[in-house]
Design an enzyme around this catalytic site. Sequence first.
Site, PDB file in Angstrom:
ATOM      1  N   CYS A  85       0.815  -1.223   0.000  1.00 42.10           N
ATOM      2  CA  CYS A  85       0.000   0.000   0.000  1.00 42.10           C
ATOM      3  C   CYS A  85       0.845   1.268   0.000  1.00 42.10           C
ATOM      4  O   CYS A  85       0.359   2.335  -0.378  1.00 42.10           O
ATOM      5  CB  CYS A  85      -0.926   0.024   1.210  1.00 42.10           C
ATOM      6  SG  CYS A  85      -2.089  -1.342   1.272  1.00 42.10           S
ATOM      7  N   HIS A 355      -9.011   3.496  -1.894  1.00 41.92           N
ATOM      8  CA  HIS A 355      -7.577   3.242  -1.710  1.00 41.92           C
ATOM      9  C   HIS A 355      -7.039   2.416  -2.878  1.00 41.92           C
ATOM     10  O   HIS A 355      -7.038   1.187  -2.825  1.00 41.92           O
ATOM     11  CB  HIS A 355      -7.391   2.510  -0.378  1.00 41.92           C
ATOM     12  CG  HIS A 355      -6.002   2.073  -0.070  1.00 41.92           C
ATOM     13  ND1 HIS A 355      -4.864   2.690  -0.560  1.00 41.92           N
ATOM     14  CD2 HIS A 355      -5.553   1.046   0.720  1.00 41.92           C
ATOM     15  CE1 HIS A 355      -3.797   2.076  -0.096  1.00 41.92           C
ATOM     16  NE2 HIS A 355      -4.186   1.075   0.678  1.00 41.92           N
ATOM     17  N   CYS A 385      -0.028   2.563   6.569  1.00 34.57           N
ATOM     18  CA  CYS A 385       0.366   1.185   6.828  1.00 34.57           C
ATOM     19  C   CYS A 385       0.467   0.434   5.505  1.00 34.57           C
ATOM     20  O   CYS A 385      -0.134   0.830   4.504  1.00 34.57           O
ATOM     21  CB  CYS A 385      -0.641   0.504   7.750  1.00 34.57           C
ATOM     22  SG  CYS A 385      -2.331   0.451   7.107  1.00 34.57           S
TER      23      CYS A 385
END
Length: 399
Positions: A85, A355, A385
């Site tokens: 991510c 996201h 994160c």
Amino acid sequence: MIDGVRTPRGKGKPSGGLHDVHPQELLGGLLRELAARGIDPADVDDVVMGNGEHAGDHANDIARSAVLTAGWPVTVPGLTLNRFCGGGQQAVMQAATGVLAGWQDLVVAGGVESMSRHSYGQPLDAGNAALRARYPLVPQGVAADLIATLEGFDRATVDEFAVRSQERAAAAIKAGRFERSVVAVRAESGEVLLERDEHPRPGTTVESLAGLPASFERSGAKPREGGRSYDDMCRAAYPQAGPIQHVHHAGNSSGVVDGAAAVAVASDEYARAHGLTPRARILAGAVRGAEPVIMLTAPGPAAELCLAKAGMTAADIDLWEINEAFAAVPLKVIRDLALDPDRVNVNGGAIALGHPIGATGAMLFQTVIDELERRDLNTGLVTMCTGGGMATATIVERI
């Protein structure tokens, strides 16, 4: 940081506005837009892009593919990296590193992820039984529920945070706060396919979220290899947790979307010589690892390390962007660093906006810089994160 552009976030499903656009094209369109805004492609030393898939439509070196798709000079290379991510944020830090080292003068960095085209392939252990035995990895949603259990975040707390994300995103969209960065995606015919983020659900309330079932309760309780469930694995690693409270669901977790982002990073000398007006400077960057079963707790330590490298404290940061992978993640950072919630994700976050894994970090830079300018403030910190128990953190200062 000279300028940044991003696509709108399209729903990550076949009916989403960007599903039919190849991710190479999403990135290529942004490179063309940066050129239209004054970035000379012939001067670009490298194009660095984050991506979390590296397979299927994202396969091979999608940064190089995007350069060719954009019609940029063949002399411009491309590098694709993967920090899950955090790939888009890591790409920008990689660009800054090359510039600060004096090896490069102008780098375009960012990322891309078409979640509607994902194969959702191998887990972190990639079939390595020895690694699985050492760290019995659980799905991120179960890890987020473990955090909520340990921190005492109940369903009402995470749902209230999610509603606030939706309300802030709706207000930002209505006020046009994303318009400087967002570039409409068009078909070859010129038809506009998507011009604004399509994931937000304005009008979301705590009452409407209360009807959603916990997404990870059944998968958490189901026996896995060796007869243990994911909940059992969490309790083995964190016996103080007791029964895992499953509080996360689709409405308080990050939205699954398609999207891309690109940021131009240049040296001071190059910017002056070419009449470019920088918008922000990168003061410090850091990455940190954490225990991989709980997986999502590293943003706080990464932010603290970044602040220490810059000789700053949390009080020196005007605005924070903490990626909303799951509501419990920013809630824990806010608690651990004693942050003012009114300075965190002021225009909403991934719960409302979505996201797109490898692109999100580069999008967050654009969001915080745009808002620093709007509010006439100076400093922002971006942290997120990532899979495998890691986090990225970067401090930017408005010019």
